[in-house]
Write an enzyme that holds these catalytic residues in place. Structure first.
Site, PDB file in Angstrom:
ATOM      1  N   GLY A  34       0.821  -1.215   0.000  1.00  0.00           N
ATOM      2  CA  GLY A  34       0.000   0.000   0.000  1.00  0.00           C
ATOM      3  C   GLY A  34       0.850   1.258   0.000  1.00  0.00           C
ATOM      4  N   ASP A  58       0.330  -8.667   1.561  1.00  0.00           N
ATOM      5  CA  ASP A  58      -0.790  -7.833   1.069  1.00  0.00           C
ATOM      6  C   ASP A  58      -1.782  -8.694   0.298  1.00  0.00           C
ATOM      7  OD1 ASP A  58      -0.570  -4.460   0.703  1.00  0.00           O
ATOM      8  OD2 ASP A  58      -2.231  -5.489  -0.272  1.00  0.00           O
ATOM      9  N   GLY A  65      -3.708  -1.846  -2.485  1.00  0.00           N
ATOM     10  CA  GLY A  65      -2.277  -1.735  -2.778  1.00  0.00           C
ATOM     11  C   GLY A  65      -1.985  -2.287  -4.160  1.00  0.00           C
ATOM     12  N   ASP A  72      -4.376 -12.657   2.820  1.00  0.00           N
ATOM     13  CA  ASP A  72      -5.406 -11.807   3.402  1.00  0.00           C
ATOM     14  C   ASP A  72      -5.373 -12.000   4.918  1.00  0.00           C
ATOM     15  OD1 ASP A  72      -7.968 -10.801   4.300  1.00  0.00           O
ATOM     16  OD2 ASP A  72      -8.515 -10.770   2.171  1.00  0.00           O
ATOM     17  N   ILE A  81      -1.851 -16.795   9.659  1.00  0.00           N
ATOM     18  CA  ILE A  81      -0.639 -17.163   8.918  1.00  0.00           C
ATOM     19  C   ILE A  81       0.472 -17.461   9.923  1.00  0.00           C
ATOM     20  CG2 ILE A  81       0.133 -14.747   8.620  1.00  0.00           C
ATOM     21  CD1 ILE A  81       1.125 -15.625   5.773  1.00  0.00           C
ATOM     22  N   THR A 106     -11.308  -7.076   8.540  1.00  0.00           N
ATOM     23  CA  THR A 106      -9.853  -6.869   8.399  1.00  0.00           C
ATOM     24  C   THR A 106      -9.293  -6.271   9.678  1.00  0.00           C
ATOM     25  OG1 THR A 106      -9.964  -6.623   6.013  1.00  0.00           O
ATOM     26  CG2 THR A 106      -8.093  -5.564   7.098  1.00  0.00           C
ATOM     27  N   TYR A 151     -14.746   1.443   9.822  1.00  0.00           N
ATOM     28  CA  TYR A 151     -13.330   1.807   9.934  1.00  0.00           C
ATOM     29  C   TYR A 151     -13.014   2.323  11.342  1.00  0.00           C
ATOM     30  CZ  TYR A 151      -8.906   4.117   8.584  1.00  0.00           C
ATOM     31  OH  TYR A 151      -7.604   4.523   8.487  1.00  0.00           O
TER      32      TYR A 151
HETATM   33  P1  NAD Z   1      -3.613   1.871   1.508  1.00  0.00           P
HETATM   34  O1  NAD Z   1      -5.020   1.565   1.178  1.00  0.00           O
HETATM   35  O2  NAD Z   1      -2.724   2.424   0.451  1.00  0.00           O
HETATM   36  O3  NAD Z   1      -2.872   0.589   2.104  1.00  0.00           O
HETATM   37  C1  NAD Z   1      -3.507  -0.444   2.768  1.00  0.00           C
HETATM   38  C2  NAD Z   1      -2.901  -1.754   2.286  1.00  0.00           C
HETATM   39  O4  NAD Z   1      -3.499  -2.848   3.001  1.00  0.00           O
HETATM   40  C3  NAD Z   1      -3.167  -2.006   0.787  1.00  0.00           C
HETATM   41  O5  NAD Z   1      -1.977  -2.439   0.165  1.00  0.00           O
HETATM   42  C4  NAD Z   1      -4.233  -3.096   0.797  1.00  0.00           C
HETATM   43  O6  NAD Z   1      -4.210  -3.879  -0.367  1.00  0.00           O
HETATM   44  C5  NAD Z   1      -3.862  -3.852   2.061  1.00  0.00           C
HETATM   45  N1  NAD Z   1      -4.993  -4.606   2.634  1.00  0.00           N
HETATM   46  C6  NAD Z   1      -6.255  -4.177   2.855  1.00  0.00           C
HETATM   47  N2  NAD Z   1      -6.996  -5.160   3.405  1.00  0.00           N
HETATM   48  C7  NAD Z   1      -6.176  -6.233   3.540  1.00  0.00           C
HETATM   49  C8  NAD Z   1      -6.352  -7.544   4.035  1.00  0.00           C
HETATM   50  N3  NAD Z   1      -7.536  -7.960   4.497  1.00  0.00           N
HETATM   51  N4  NAD Z   1      -5.290  -8.394   4.018  1.00  0.00           N
HETATM   52  C9  NAD Z   1      -4.089  -8.007   3.534  1.00  0.00           C
HETATM   53  N5  NAD Z   1      -3.863  -6.765   3.045  1.00  0.00           N
HETATM   54  C10 NAD Z   1      -4.893  -5.894   3.049  1.00  0.00           C
HETATM   55  O7  NAD Z   1      -3.664   2.854   2.760  1.00  0.00           O
HETATM   56  P2  NAD Z   1      -2.496   3.586   3.564  1.00  0.00           P
HETATM   57  O8  NAD Z   1      -2.784   5.030   3.520  1.00  0.00           O
HETATM   58  O9  NAD Z   1      -1.187   3.089   3.130  1.00  0.00           O
HETATM   59  O10 NAD Z   1      -2.823   3.091   5.038  1.00  0.00           O
HETATM   60  C11 NAD Z   1      -2.047   2.091   5.687  1.00  0.00           C
HETATM   61  C12 NAD Z   1      -2.530   1.929   7.121  1.00  0.00           C
HETATM   62  O11 NAD Z   1      -2.401   3.154   7.819  1.00  0.00           O
HETATM   63  C13 NAD Z   1      -3.996   1.515   7.233  1.00  0.00           C
HETATM   64  O12 NAD Z   1      -4.142   0.605   8.291  1.00  0.00           O
HETATM   65  C14 NAD Z   1      -4.693   2.811   7.565  1.00  0.00           C
HETATM   66  O13 NAD Z   1      -5.870   2.596   8.293  1.00  0.00           O
HETATM   67  C15 NAD Z   1      -3.637   3.534   8.386  1.00  0.00           C
HETATM   68  N6  NAD Z   1      -3.819   5.001   8.354  1.00  0.00           N
HETATM   69  C16 NAD Z   1      -3.508   5.710   7.232  1.00  0.00           C
HETATM   70  C17 NAD Z   1      -3.710   7.086   7.219  1.00  0.00           C
HETATM   71  C18 NAD Z   1      -3.360   7.934   6.017  1.00  0.00           C
HETATM   72  O14 NAD Z   1      -3.629   9.128   6.045  1.00  0.00           O
HETATM   73  N7  NAD Z   1      -2.755   7.429   4.976  1.00  0.00           N
HETATM   74  C19 NAD Z   1      -4.255   7.720   8.341  1.00  0.00           C
HETATM   75  C20 NAD Z   1      -4.584   6.944   9.441  1.00  0.00           C
HETATM   76  C21 NAD Z   1      -4.349   5.592   9.447  1.00  0.00           C
END
Ligand code: NAD
Ligand code: UDP
Length: 317
Positions: free
Chosen positions: A10, A31, A36, A56, A61, A90, A143
């Site tokens: 991601g 992932d 992602g 997933d 795992i 998730t 969420y």
């Molecule tokens: P993103 O959507 O780019 O990344 C999330 C990744 O998790 C993706 O690669 C997705 O394919 C993978 N994923 C989702 N569900 C999954 C599952 N069930 N099993 C395996 N992989 C799974 O988002 P991001 O911005 O990179 O966020 C990463 C983390 O940080 C998340 O947990 C998000 O809640 C947290 N977060 C991000 C922000 C932000 O502003 N970017 C703010 C607060 C929290």
């Protein structure tokens, strides 16, 4: 060390994987590619210390690792509301499985939590002591409540089983490798500005957010993971606060775009103001953001420009 990063393909995950590899660690990037992309890790695939695993986290795992960064979860409202039941699964089952793994192999685990645990906050700026104001039955709850349950699980595994846990409450973070269709405000505004489409401001644009550049966030995550003092959750974000209208204007200015601003309905339960109090991170981690919004936006605009050209959505430079 052998380090597992779930959500490793991601936006934040891929930057974290890159950082940990550069530090000399062995990294397992796990992932399911929901939001992602393999492209985010393409430049690292020749590195023999990187292992990419399609999995997933709602399923258990077995791995042998010393640290776990649990980032797996869609972060954009557009994507986490696409299949809300899967989002909450998730957050809860994924965190449970990662905690089970951490317990078995005695790994330290860091949970990517969020400023969304504060909901539509009535305390401003938000300190870690604030319990939040979340609508537990609204469209964001898959969420928000998922992440709150994940925090509860982390604390219970810590108290009951002595698992070493860290909780990062991440505030809005942006930068290169956000997906073009991510749907969050910075990627939307930049893509709209670069392609000459209307800039979609939700509501009157008077709601505020505080935007942290990705390199600052990754530094904060790694410092938090490796800090030996545990005092509970730690806010990680940039305390500079902007209205969404100011962000739209800044994006137009920096892209030189002549896109129009259009106003669309404010999504349900959209928080009115958000800004982290980062005193705890400053004190415990000696951390604070260093990249100003203008610099971070310029880097991100450059990234999206290249990406849109590759996709043929902008003429070659
Ligand atoms: P993103 O959507 O780019 O990344 C999330 C990744 O998790 C993706 O690669 C997705 O394919 C993978 N994923 C989702 N569900 C999954 C599952 N069930 N099993 C395996 N992989 C799974 O988002 P991001 O911005 O990179 O966020 C990463 C983390 O940080 C998340 O947990 C998000 O809640 C947290 N977060 C991000 C922000 C932000 O502003 N970017 C703010 C607060 C929290
Ligand atoms: N927003 C907007 N236009 C967009 C996308 C988002 O005005 O095209 C607003 C949204 O209503 C919210 C803020 O920008 O007030 C941040 O939204 P985002 O989805 O990036 O993250 P959030 O902090 O709401 O999770």
């Amino acid at each position: 060390m052998r380090i597992l990063v779930t959500g490793g393909a991601g936006f934040i995950g891929s930057h974290l994987v890159e950082y940990l590899l550069a530090q000399g660690h062995e990294v397992l990037a796990l992932d399911n590619y929901f939001t992602g992309s393999k492209d985010n890790l393409l430049h690292l695939r020749e590195n023999p210390r990187l292992e990419i695993i399609r999995h997933d986290v709602v399923n258990p795992i077995m791995l042998e690792v010393e640290q776990i960064y649990n980032l797996a979860c869609p972060a954009s409202p557009l994507h986490y509301q696409y299949n809300p039941v899967k989002t909450i699964k998730t957050n809860i089952m994924g965190t449970l499985h990662m905690l089970g793994l951490a317990k078995r192999v005695k790994a330290r685990i860091l949970q990517a939590s969020t400023s969304e645990v504060y909901g539509d906050p009535t305390v401003h700026p938000q300190t870690e002591e604030y319990w939040g104001n979340v609508n537990c039955i609204g469209i964001r709850s898959c969420y928000d409540e998922g992440k709150r349950a994940a925090e509860a699980l982390m604390m219970d595994y810590h108290r009951q089983n002595g698992v070493q846990v860290r909780i990062a409450r991440i505030f809005n973070t942006y930068g290169p490798r956000m997906a073009i269709n991510d749907g969050r405000v910075i990627s939307n505004f930049i893509v709209q500005a670069l392609t000459g489409e209307d800039i979609t401001v939700y509501g009157q644009g008077q709601q505020t957010r505080s935007f942290c550049y990705i390199s600052d966030l990754v530094e904060g995550l790694v410092r938090l993971m490796n800090c030996d003092i545990f005092e509970g959750p730690v806010n990680l974000g940039n305390p500079e606060e902007y209205t969404i209208l100011e962000l739209a204007q800044k994006t137009l200015e920096l892209t030189g775009s002549s896109s129009r601003l259009i106003f669309q309905p404010l999504p349900q339960d959209d928080p009115k103001q958000r800004c982290p109090d980062i005193s705890r991170a400053k004190r415990l981690l000696n951390w604070q953001p260093t990249v100003p919004l203008t610099t971070g936006l310029q880097e991100t605009i450059h990234y999206f420009g290249e990406k849109l050209r590759q996709l043929g959505k902008l003429p070659a430079a």
